[in-house]
Design an enzyme around this catalytic site. Structure first.
Site, PDB file in Angstrom:
ATOM      1  N   SER A  94       0.837  -1.189   0.000  1.00 19.13           N
ATOM      2  CA  SER A  94       0.000   0.000   0.000  1.00 19.13           C
ATOM      3  C   SER A  94       0.886   1.259   0.000  1.00 19.13           C
ATOM      4  CB  SER A  94      -0.958  -0.041   1.193  1.00 19.13           C
ATOM      5  OG  SER A  94      -1.987   0.905   1.044  1.00 19.13           O
ATOM      6  N   ASP A 195      -9.881  -5.223  -4.378  1.00 20.27           N
ATOM      7  CA  ASP A 195      -9.254  -4.387  -3.349  1.00 20.27           C
ATOM      8  C   ASP A 195     -10.202  -3.236  -3.065  1.00 20.27           C
ATOM      9  OD1 ASP A 195      -7.693  -2.517  -1.907  1.00 20.27           O
ATOM     10  OD2 ASP A 195      -5.848  -3.205  -2.855  1.00 20.27           O
ATOM     11  N   HIS A 225      -7.249  -6.089   0.311  1.00 21.94           N
ATOM     12  CA  HIS A 225      -6.125  -5.144   0.325  1.00 21.94           C
ATOM     13  C   HIS A 225      -4.932  -5.598   1.165  1.00 21.94           C
ATOM     14  CE1 HIS A 225      -3.953  -1.440  -0.059  1.00 21.94           C
ATOM     15  NE2 HIS A 225      -3.942  -1.265   1.255  1.00 21.94           N
TER      16      HIS A 225
END
Length: 253
Positions: A94, A195, A225
């Protein structure tokens, strides 16, 4: 400021001469990277999993930090890891992927390769354009933590997203997107098909923007995610070790 239990940074000194820096995501903690780090340590690598400033305590404290603080921490860890390792890789998830890309842009060939899980470089959310304005009047919004498909698994992260910190993240995105062409290192790009936090277009933008001659694309079909804690975690761990070995074999050829 007291740390949340489990949010501590971690490190391991390996025997292979190869080091891996692990970068966690926005409002998250090193806990999301710890299983990955333990797998890498078992494979003989030196591992660093730092805690980014403002993370692992309270979202209010995080609102007092900016992207330069987060980047400064991973940059310092990278420099330190390079003093004890012949070869260094940077892995991130991320926003940790964003930071990893930024390190690659600055350090070039001093970084042997990148492995990214659902990296973020933009958002399609229309309200994100209002972040600079919202940050002046709104302290936080509902958080993005816990996007995990695997039943019974939770993420150690804030349940509120600090708006001023989020506005700073958007600045990091712009800088990183603009310099994607500077990323030439081998890249392992792993991205969840579904996601709910980082739109899939992010990985597409990264893949199309970098100039890595060695780019391995791995869809994650069974995770959301936070894939390092999800159903595809074993795949991520295995492919990342294979990636390190493949990069080193090419370099030795």
């Amino acid at each position: 400021m007291a740390l949340l239990a489990g949010a501590e940074p971690f490190s391991h000194t390996g025997t292979s001469g190869t080091g891996v820096l692990l970068c966690h995501g926005f409002t998250g903690t090193p806990a999301s990277m710890r299983p990955w780090g333990e797998y890498l340590a078992a494979a003989g690598f030196s591992v660093r999993g730092p805690r980014l400033p403002g993370h692992g305590t309270t979202w209010q404290e995080m609102n007092r930090t900016r992207w330069t603080d987060w980047y400064g921490t991973v940059r310092t860890e990278l420099l330190d890891l390079r003093t004890s390792c012949d070869t260094v890789f940077v892995f991130g998830m991320s926003m940790g992927g964003t930071l990893a890309l930024r390190l690659a842009q600055e350090f070039g060939s001093d970084i042997a390769g990148l492995a990214l899980v659902n990296p973020s470089v933009l958002t399609l959310r229309r309200d994100a354009r209002l972040l600079p304005l919202l940050s002046r009047v709104l302290a936080s919004v509902p958080g993005v933590a816990g996007d995990i498909a695997k039943p019974g698994v939770t993420e150690l992260a804030y349940h509120r997203a600090p708006v001023r910190a989020a506005a700073s993240l958007s600045q990091l995105w712009r800088l990183t997107r603009a310099d994607l062409h500077k990323v030439t290192q081998p890249l392992l790009l792993m991205h969840s098909v579904v996601d709910h936090v980082v739109e899939p277009v992010n990985s597409q933008v990264v893949a199309e923007g970098v100039r890595s001659e060695q780019l391995v694309d791995v869809p994650l079909e069974h995770s959301f995610h936070v894939a390092t804690l999800d159903n595809d975690a074993p795949l991520i761990f295995e492919r990342s070790v294979e990636f390190i070995h493949s990069v080193q074999q090419v370099g030795a050829a």
